[in-house]
Enzyme design. Structure first.
Site, mmCIF file in Angstrom:
data_model
loop_
_atom_site.group_PDB
_atom_site.id
_atom_site.type_symbol
_atom_site.label_atom_id
_atom_site.label_comp_id
_atom_site.label_asym_id
_atom_site.label_seq_id
_atom_site.Cartn_x
_atom_site.Cartn_y
_atom_site.Cartn_z
ATOM 1 N N GLU A 1 0.827 -1.220 0.000
ATOM 2 C CA GLU A 1 0.000 0.000 0.000
ATOM 3 C C GLU A 1 0.851 1.255 0.000
ATOM 4 O O GLU A 1 1.850 1.331 0.727
ATOM 5 C CB GLU A 1 -0.897 -0.022 1.245
ATOM 6 C CG GLU A 1 -2.233 0.618 1.031
ATOM 7 C CD GLU A 1 -3.101 -0.157 0.052
ATOM 8 O OE1 GLU A 1 -3.106 0.196 -1.138
ATOM 9 O OE2 GLU A 1 -3.772 -1.105 0.496
ATOM 10 N N GLY B 1 -12.370 3.071 -0.898
ATOM 11 C CA GLY B 1 -11.070 2.426 -1.068
ATOM 12 C C GLY B 1 -11.123 1.196 -1.942
ATOM 13 O O GLY B 1 -10.178 0.404 -1.971
ATOM 14 N N LEU B 2 -12.224 1.002 -2.686
ATOM 15 C CA LEU B 2 -12.333 -0.173 -3.566
ATOM 16 C C LEU B 2 -12.173 0.228 -5.036
ATOM 17 O O LEU B 2 -12.495 -0.534 -5.930
ATOM 18 C CB LEU B 2 -13.676 -0.894 -3.347
ATOM 19 C CG LEU B 2 -13.921 -1.409 -1.927
ATOM 20 C CD1 LEU B 2 -15.291 -2.090 -1.834
ATOM 21 C CD2 LEU B 2 -12.835 -2.382 -1.483
ATOM 22 N N ASP C 1 -4.596 0.792 -9.407
ATOM 23 C CA ASP C 1 -6.039 0.551 -9.484
ATOM 24 C C ASP C 1 -6.489 0.287 -10.919
ATOM 25 O O ASP C 1 -7.244 -0.654 -11.197
ATOM 26 C CB ASP C 1 -6.811 1.756 -8.926
ATOM 27 C CG ASP C 1 -6.396 2.083 -7.507
ATOM 28 O OD1 ASP C 1 -5.697 1.261 -6.892
ATOM 29 O OD2 ASP C 1 -6.769 3.161 -7.028
HETATM 30 C C1 GLA Z 1 -5.239 4.903 -4.248
HETATM 31 C C2 GLA Z 1 -4.461 5.219 -5.528
HETATM 32 C C3 GLA Z 1 -3.476 4.093 -5.857
HETATM 33 C C4 GLA Z 1 -2.604 3.737 -4.645
HETATM 34 C C5 GLA Z 1 -3.459 3.545 -3.397
HETATM 35 C C6 GLA Z 1 -2.629 3.348 -2.156
HETATM 36 O O1 GLA Z 1 -6.066 3.792 -4.450
HETATM 37 O O2 GLA Z 1 -5.335 5.385 -6.624
HETATM 38 O O3 GLA Z 1 -2.683 4.453 -6.976
HETATM 39 O O4 GLA Z 1 -1.621 4.707 -4.449
HETATM 40 O O5 GLA Z 1 -4.340 4.633 -3.180
HETATM 41 O O6 GLA Z 1 -1.873 2.182 -2.252
#
Ligand code: GLA
Length: 399
Positions: A49, A139-140, A187
């Protein structure tokens, strides 16, 4: 996916059962049949992360919840997009393509269309409807799912296919330039490259990945949505990235990926105290991700779980992107422990709220979910949303 009926506190968030059919939404809004329907999944990150924008190693999987875009050309220069989840319409033309965030969800589409245009693909005006069961702001990666679904819809409409990495990069650039979030590649990459029963070990420096099988029926991933969203995240996200880049520059490195754990020990005195904490997270998280990929390949769930707990502590103490609610979920899971069937748990995604994920014994799912739900509710007064998920396929045209 097994949907566990504990709650849905946020009524605007759809579940797989309540998500409106994308074709039906398009028909109701525009009075005709869509030409194409594309779907792209959200993701959870098992470990790795806040390292993607430091050229690090991440281990995400696509989940079986997706954003859908249904639509077709409208013989004009105008783009009209309706979001069922937000009950909002965005409308713009090719004259409105300057890369400045306006705050509307239409910014995602402007960014994606601009990405096709700069790659030499003219995009005709279209009408489109969006329907998604990826919860927003949890966060998804609801944003990446939207971007990749939009790009996949446009590919289908134009009758072309971009190289998958190019598509992920186009989507990342759209988010950076048109939405204003300086995100990494994780992501969008997971949403494009997702595969059933596989995690994706992505090296963000080379932008190459390999799949890591994750198909043991004895373990599952329980997603625990804290249902809080602290409004800190955008500024804090950009600040974390800046701090890492400043630390790398101070050490004369292109990125923190070029700092080995040994060099970090030797050179830590050169860093400002806050940089030291941020860098310690990044260096240790890359090591944990490597170790986790190996442990998962051996089905060593105890070690994988330990690494997840360690990752959470590092994000909480050194990177400082957790919050009380996420910490409470992780502590509950730590208390349940191996004996109760929890191997590990950590926050996933950018942080400051949103979801935690727990790696659990599949035969204990109901008991663990009930206990976390009840105790989190008692501690915080908030009802969490819980569901189990397994690695799913990436973006595709479904109609
Ligand atoms: C968000 C960002 C990703 C990554 C995460 C943390 O989801 O879009 O690129 O940096 O936070 O790991």
């Amino acid at each position: 996916m097994v949907w566990i009926e504990f709650m849905t506190q946020e009524s605007s968030q759809c579940t797989p059962e309540t998500m409106p059919d994308p074709e039906g939404v398009f028909r109701a809004r525009f009075g005709r049949k869509p030409g194409w329907i594309a779907a792209a999944p959200g993701r959870v990150n098992l470990i790795g992360e806040h390292v993607d924008y430091n050229d690090g190693l991440v281990l995400p999987m696509a989940i079986d919840r997706s954003c859908h875009v249904a639509g077709g050309p409208n013989d004009s220069n105008e783009f009209v997009i309706y979001s069922a989840q937000r009950d909002e319409e965005a409308r713009f033309s090719l004259d409105d393509m300057s890369p400045e965030p306006t705050g509307s969800f239409g910014d995602y589409f402007r960014g994606i269309i601009a990405g096709f245009q700069t790659r030499g693909h003219e995009v005709p005006g279209f009408q489109a409807a969006l329907s998604s069961d990826v919860p927003i702001g949890s966060g998804l990666s609801s944003s990446a799912a939207l971007e990749v679904a939009a790009a996949t819809f446009i590919e289908a409409m134009l009758g072309i296919e971009l190289a998958p990495l190019e598509k992920a990069l186009l989507c990342q650039q759209a988010e950076q330039k048109f939405v204003g979030v300086p995100c990494g590649l994780m992501d969008q990459y997971a949403s494009v490259f997702g595969k059933s029963d596989q995690l994706i070990l992505l090296d963000c420096e080379t932008e190459e990945s390999r799949y890591v099988p994750f198909d043991d029926p004895a373990v599952g991933v329980l997603v625990i949505n804290s249902n809080v969203h602290h409004q800190l995240d955008d500024g804090q996200y950009a600040l974390r990235r800046q701090q890492c880049e400043a630390a790398a520059a101070r050490l004369g490195l292109l990125s923190l990926r070029h700092l080995s754990p040994e060099d970090f020990e030797n050179r830590s005195a050169e860093l400002e105290p806050i940089e030291l904490r941020r860098v310690r997270h990044v260096i240790s998280e890359n090591e944990r991700t490597k170790a986790a990929a190996e442990a998962i390949a051996r089905r060593d769930w105890r070690l994988t779980g330990d690494l997840m707990f360690q990752s959470h502590s590092s994000l909480r103490d050194d990177y400082q992107v957790s919050c009380d609610e996420l910490d409470a979920i992780v502590e509950l899971c730590r208390t349940i422990g191996e004996e109760g069937g929890v191997h590990g748990c950590r926050m996933t995604g950018a942080g400051f709220g949103g979801c935690a994920i727990a790696l659990i014994r599949a035969d204990q799912t109901d008991i663990i979910a009930a206990r976390v739900s009840e105790e989190y509710g008692r501690l915080t007064g908030i009802k969490p949303t819980l569901f189990t998920t397994r690695p799913a396929e990436g973006a595709r045209v479904i109609g």
